[in-house]
Scaffold this motif. Structure first.
Motif, mmCIF file in Angstrom:
data_model
loop_
_atom_site.group_PDB
_atom_site.id
_atom_site.type_symbol
_atom_site.label_atom_id
_atom_site.label_comp_id
_atom_site.label_asym_id
_atom_site.label_seq_id
_atom_site.Cartn_x
_atom_site.Cartn_y
_atom_site.Cartn_z
ATOM 1 N N UNK A 203 -4.525 46.168 -21.094
ATOM 2 C CA UNK A 203 -3.920 44.860 -20.844
ATOM 3 C C UNK A 203 -2.982 44.922 -19.647
ATOM 4 N N UNK A 204 -2.182 45.991 -19.593
ATOM 5 C CA UNK A 204 -1.251 46.093 -18.470
ATOM 6 C C UNK A 204 -2.005 46.206 -17.146
ATOM 7 N N UNK A 205 -3.064 47.010 -17.123
ATOM 8 C CA UNK A 205 -3.818 47.172 -15.876
ATOM 9 C C UNK A 205 -4.446 45.851 -15.433
ATOM 10 N N UNK A 206 -5.042 45.124 -16.384
ATOM 11 C CA UNK A 206 -5.666 43.841 -16.035
ATOM 12 C C UNK A 206 -4.592 42.828 -15.646
ATOM 13 N N UNK A 207 -3.496 42.814 -16.398
ATOM 14 C CA UNK A 207 -2.399 41.889 -16.076
ATOM 15 C C UNK A 207 -1.822 42.158 -14.702
ATOM 16 N N UNK A 208 -1.767 43.428 -14.331
ATOM 17 C CA UNK A 208 -1.252 43.773 -13.007
ATOM 18 C C UNK A 208 -2.114 43.177 -11.890
ATOM 19 N N UNK A 209 -3.428 43.137 -12.118
ATOM 20 C CA UNK A 209 -4.309 42.557 -11.101
ATOM 21 C C UNK A 209 -4.007 41.065 -10.928
ATOM 22 N N UNK A 210 -3.735 40.383 -12.049
ATOM 23 C CA UNK A 210 -3.432 38.946 -11.948
ATOM 24 C C UNK A 210 -2.078 38.754 -11.270
ATOM 25 N N UNK A 211 -1.097 39.532 -11.715
ATOM 26 C CA UNK A 211 0.253 39.397 -11.160
ATOM 27 C C UNK A 211 0.236 39.664 -9.660
ATOM 28 N N UNK A 212 -0.504 40.672 -9.207
ATOM 29 C CA UNK A 212 -0.571 40.954 -7.772
ATOM 30 C C UNK A 212 -1.238 39.806 -7.013
ATOM 31 N N UNK A 213 -2.275 39.216 -7.623
ATOM 32 C CA UNK A 213 -2.971 38.108 -6.952
ATOM 33 C C UNK A 213 -2.079 36.878 -6.877
ATOM 34 N N UNK A 214 -1.267 36.655 -7.910
ATOM 35 C CA UNK A 214 -0.317 35.533 -7.872
ATOM 36 C C UNK A 214 0.624 35.698 -6.686
ATOM 37 N N UNK A 215 1.158 36.917 -6.536
ATOM 38 C CA UNK A 215 2.105 37.165 -5.442
ATOM 39 C C UNK A 215 1.417 37.032 -4.089
ATOM 40 N N UNK A 216 0.208 37.613 -3.978
ATOM 41 C CA UNK A 216 -0.486 37.579 -2.688
ATOM 42 C C UNK A 216 -0.827 36.153 -2.277
ATOM 43 N N UNK A 217 -1.074 35.290 -3.261
ATOM 44 C CA UNK A 217 -1.431 33.907 -2.949
ATOM 45 C C UNK A 217 -0.198 33.047 -2.713
ATOM 46 N N UNK A 218 0.973 33.625 -2.891
ATOM 47 C CA UNK A 218 2.188 32.838 -2.694
ATOM 48 C C UNK A 218 2.397 31.791 -3.774
ATOM 49 N N UNK A 219 1.806 32.012 -4.931
ATOM 50 C CA UNK A 219 1.980 31.054 -6.035
ATOM 51 C C UNK A 219 3.281 31.355 -6.774
ATOM 52 N N UNK A 220 3.825 30.363 -7.503
ATOM 53 C CA UNK A 220 5.043 30.624 -8.280
ATOM 54 C C UNK A 220 4.778 31.718 -9.319
ATOM 55 N N UNK A 221 5.723 32.625 -9.469
ATOM 56 C CA UNK A 221 5.484 33.800 -10.306
ATOM 57 C C UNK A 221 5.132 33.437 -11.755
#
Lengths: 542, 542
Positions: A203-221
């Motif tokens: 879960x942490x590994x998959x969640x990290x991929x989403x969290x990184x994509x949120x940041x890279x897209x400049x979306x609100x955390x």
């Protein structure tokens, strides 16, 4: 980014959750996943979320909602694709960790990883195609008598932050970055995901991929958070949080109904999409048994034992009409089950519940143990089981209808199709119902009349009807329905697999006489998004 | 059959309900509607349904379901048109009886009768157009690697028998033969309707038209029943009946929530579409007030007093930014309300609740009585009322947010748009939200920035957003949304007015590898119904 796994070991689990962008430890007791093959607790430990962490994740989700839902569909599509790319880059690490945490074979998990990225890319397509918005325009009729008609336009908007509960049995495709998350994010809903205790590291590994994509897209955390916590405590907290607008869940009936109850008792009740239990009846008609009884028996055993029987759509009940071919069917199924090498189930607790369930089923009136496979090794090892019972005994005790989660199936011996219909009528709602029938391509085969009679009954019982096939495969497409009448799910009006899953998180809003410049683009004159829209009821892309 | 009323007196109410085709008396105590103008009970009496009658109606509905849902869409379309024709032939009798039972003017009821038949014909169109079935086909890919894709097709099927609860305030268009019944029958669901106690005779006349059309079409009699009974007893019985698959309701929050609770507590929970209370905020921005304050004031009074204020979308709350034009707005609204001649409300009890509600609102901290109209005559007579309160006082007491059903509106005086936003944020879910704004056609007027800021908030608050207009008119079309977040309704994912209302009563079913001859026509190769379908995700009529 292509479909190949990244070289090297990839990221390692750190024992932290994500509250928005922050990688953080919870304030509660430490949780650990268990290696089901050995029963050993796995490193690292995950300090669980308490009330404060759940509150912060929900507050961030609520804060992010308006900005996130206002992003153009193209931006959200690119974001979903970036999540898929990020998962792909972690495939090796994800599969290794998921294998240790779930006991599922690496090959199966590699396929599941591809399914997970495929789902994300499917919802990117859905966003670009545009129909998800359900745009409708009834233009003004200023000269209508007795009163003019105003200009009315309608689209669908997202419900709000969604709490997603990962399932144990698909640690990738139905978990943190699975179909529920993908469809909620596509709809424009921030997601607060709860990691399943059985696969915290995955879960942490998959969640990290989403969290990184949120940041890279400049979306609100706050678009995505991942919380770790024990099911009942954290789950109830999220279901009751006033900022959560919908719940998506796959798991046990007990846990699903508890969430549904909490959601219904809130000051503001919210939709709950809980995909729960099913026995997925398989009907064997006489013509099919006579023509290919042994083949059907081998097919049943293969479907039954796939993934240690841990599919929501596992064929747990076979309704067979006795006659020519029945013996061959049962012998082939028995032989295959008896030859099964056994498997490691997802957790020792799940394996224990399975063994108890099989023992209880065996102890019921009239039940015969037909075949048993070898047991898998370790504390989560389990043996496939094939049981049988007469239709009369089956109908006499509702307990026969209970799901045993795992590789067990109960064959109900029926004296004719009339008795088979009675057995089917006694069942609750199901995810799937399967018929093996000799119908011929033009519907004139020996089983055609019986199949025709069964269809309306099966339509009322299940979300998906299969012919001459097995229910364990669930295609991710546009026409798939993974859902069904209660208690297969809490809401039969939807599917949790396939592109239509996005509909669960949307509601319609009408705009009457709103100035062009203030309308959302999909409703403006000239159709700038080139979306399918209904103008005065007629579909058009003009 | 044309739109003219039949000559002569037409059918007369007999004091009987319909259990399927049978015109029969209930076994319970006799109920009578009341003439609200005089308080006199009206003939005939209606012996109420007991448990046995409710059971028979539900049993007949269940018996009828499979045959009814299997009828071709064209047959159901013709049936709905026959219901419309039958109602048209009874228009004179319906309007006369509804006028006596509701106190609503004959002209309004004549318009409502046309709306009722229009709704039925709209759903006939929806049936013929075919999209309601939501057909999708993902064709087989036998050569796909690593595994072939099966053939998967999906359509929507009806949920089952629907219990429809008629509303008091639209004795024709939202009652026995109203939008809920029309959309449920279109979907293929039999209907068990509960007559509203306030218009029993109107209900019988409308129900007779449906019952006659059922018989003329050769449909199973259980497709429609009409029961008479007291709300809580009969309503709870229907909501709990295992054969009822969904509930459609328009009425009070108390009654709607009681039905929702019962539906959620069943062994098999069912969807509830309850359209309940709303105050329908109207926001007056400074530019609009300065440009046309008096016109807005007159518009408010006209919308507020329409139909004695007994619209679900009545503007009960005005959020006005003080400044130039505000005084002119309030004076014009006051003058018009003070000049209102008063009206007869639907029942003496509703008028009593209205008077109590106005008195309670007046007694709250900071509330000023701005204007009062004359009172209508008789026990159900009522006077329009305009009140005002400061934003600070409004925000200090949640009781200010309660709906007063009738011609009362509370003006909240705000010091600026920031305060208006705070007032709007404090509100629960609403059916409508209206903005009066000077935006200019290109969105550059003085109120454009404020309107743009408000829109996302209003989208989250209401099912319909109006600009420079009044919410009391609810067009029956394709783009209308009559619905909204809780507690405006129990389910924000739907509308109870317009063609999309049919979606409430459908659920998807997938067919995997089902032989052509056994597939429903809409899913067969060659598209024999020429319906819009999604093939591999792309909309086509091929």
């Amino acid at each position: 980014m292509t479909g190949t796994a990244a070289p090297g070991p990839g990221p390692a689990p750190t024992g932290r959750m994500f509250i928005g962008a922050e990688r953080t430890a919870g304030s509660g007791p430490e949780l650990r996943s268990t290696d089901p093959a050995t029963g050993e607790p796995l490193e690292p430990g995950y300090p669980a979320a308490g009330a404060a962490e759940a509150d912060r994740a929900c507050a961030l989700a609520e804060e992010a909602f308006d900005a996130y839902r206002a992003t153009p569909a193209e931006q959200r599509a690119a974001f979903l694709e970036a999540v898929a790319d990020g998962l792909e880059a972690r495939t090796g690490a994800l599969v290794r960790r998921a294998h240790r945490e779930s006991g599922l074979p690496a090959a199966r998990l590699t396929g599941e990883a591809a399914r997970t990225t495929g789902q994300l890319r499917l919802f990117a397509e859905v966003l670009r195609e545009g129909s998800w918005q359900g745009a409708r325009i009834d233009p003004a009729l200023p000269d209508r008598a007795p009163a003019p008609r105003p200009d009315i336009r309608r689209r669908r908007v997202p419900l709000g932050p969604v709490a997603v509960f990962g399932a144990s049995n698909f640690p990738l495709a139905f978990s943190v970055a699975g179909g529920d998350t993908a469809s909620a994010l596509a709809a424009g809903c921030p997601v607060v995901a709860k990691a399943h205790e059985a696969h915290l590291g995955t879960s942490e590994l998959a969640g990290g991929a989403i969290r990184d994509a949120v940041a890279a897209a400049g979306l609100p955390e706050g678009v995505f958070s991942l919380l770790v916590g024990e099911g009942p405590g954290l789950g109830q907290r999220l279901a009751a949080d006033p900022r959560i607008a919908a719940i998506a869940f796959t798991g046990s009936q007990r846990a699903g109904l508890a969430l549904a109850r909490t959601a219904a008792e809130r000051d503001r009740p919210i939709p709950v999409y809980a995909e729960m239990s099913a026995v997925n009846p398989v009907v064997l008609l006489p013509g099919a048994l006579a023509a290919r009884g042994a083949e059907i028996g081998r097919g049943l055993a293969a479907s039954l034992t796939l993934g240690a029987g841990q599919f929501c759509t596992n064929p747990g009940l076979v309704v067979a009409v006795e006659g020519p071919g029945f013996t061959e069917f049962l012998r082939a199924a028995s032989d295959a089950v008896a030859a099964d090498p056994g498997a490691t189930m997802l957790t020792p607790a799940i394996a224990g519940a399975y063994r108890q369930g099989v023992a209880a089923a065996r102890g019921r009136t009239g039940v015969a143990a037909v075949a048993e496979g070898a047991s898998g090794q370790g504390p989560a090892g389990a043996a496939a089981a094939l049981l049988s019972v007469s239709a009369a005994d089956f109908l006499a005790d509702p307990a026969h209808r209970e799901e045993v989660f795992g590789a067990a199936s109960l064959v109900v011996r029926c004296g004719g199709t009339g008795e088979a219909v009675r057995v089917l009528r006694s069942l609750d709602g199901q995810l799937t119902a399967t018929v093996h029938a000799e119908t011929g391509p033009d519907g004139t085969g020996p089983d055609a009349a019986a199949a025709r009679e069964l269809l309306p009954l099966l339509e009322r019982t299940a979300g998906r009807i299969l012919f001459d096939s097995w229910p364990t495969g669930v295609e991710v497409g546009h026409a798939m329905v993974h859902g069904g009448p209660f208690p297969a799910t809490t809401d039969p009006r939807s599917t949790s697999v396939g592109s239509a899953a996005v509909d669960r998180f949307l509601r319609p809003v009408a705009y009457q006489d709103v100035p062009q410049a203030l309308l959302p683009p999909v409703l403006r004159d000239g159709n700038p998004e080139k979306a399918w829209r209904r103008i005065d009821g007629a579909l058009t892309r003009d």
